[in-house]
Design an enzyme around this catalytic site. Structure first.
Site, short mmCIF file in Angstrom:
data_model
loop_
_atom_site.label_atom_id
_atom_site.label_comp_id
_atom_site.label_asym_id
_atom_site.label_seq_id
_atom_site.Cartn_x
_atom_site.Cartn_y
_atom_site.Cartn_z
N GLY A 1 0.80 -1.22 0.00
CA GLY A 1 0.00 0.00 0.00
C GLY A 1 0.83 1.27 0.00
N HIS A 2 2.13 1.11 0.13
CA HIS A 2 3.02 2.28 0.25
C HIS A 2 4.25 2.06 -0.62
CE1 HIS A 2 5.40 5.43 2.37
NE2 HIS A 2 4.21 5.93 2.61
N PHE A 3 4.25 2.12 -1.81
CA PHE A 3 3.22 2.39 -2.79
C PHE A 3 3.19 1.26 -3.79
CE2 PHE A 3 4.57 6.49 -1.17
CZ PHE A 3 3.36 7.09 -0.85
N VAL B 1 8.06 2.04 -0.87
CA VAL B 1 8.89 2.99 -0.13
C VAL B 1 8.67 2.75 1.35
CG1 VAL B 1 9.31 5.43 0.35
CG2 VAL B 1 8.74 4.71 -1.97
#
Length: 122
Positions: free
Chosen positions: A34-36, A41
């Protein structure tokens, strides 16, 4: 460890003023989906949590972040490209406080610098 399996420690040693830790990031950890998506990251808040956890182990006490100053995220940490981090933490214990200075790097790149103060909670 708050984020189970986010990282593992390959080596940890005491230094004159603190600790030096080599970490391996788990690029497959759910947090990176989810990041990203497609460009993982390391979230800054996760880095702060890792520093707290490493400091707690070094001093043998539970801590709560009180203040952080001079927080400088200088490079993105992509766990697929740079899964190995070197975390150097200078530690100063004062009464009920733990003060740290941190420099986190991968290869020859400085990714994070910060000063923080933790309150000892147990």
């Amino acid at each position: 460890m708050l984020f189970q399996d986010l990282y593992s420690i390959s080596t940890q040693e005491k230094t004159e003023n603190g600790i030096s830790v080599h970490l391996n990031l788990n690029a497959e950890h759910l947090i990176f989906s989810g990041h990203f998506p497609g460009n993982p990251v390391m979230p800054g808040v996760c880095m702060l949590q890792i520093l707290k956890e490493l400091t707690e182990v070094a001093v043998g006490k539970k801590l709560r972040l009180s203040t952080s100053t001079n927080v400088k995220f200088l490079a993105l940490i992509n766990p697929e490209k740079n899964p190995k981090l070197l975390v150097n933490i200078e530690i100063l214990e004062e009464s009920k406080l733990i003060k740290i200075k941190n420099i986190t790097t991968f290869d020859d790149t400085v990714a994070l610098k910060l000063n923080a103060t933790f309150t000892i909670i147990s």
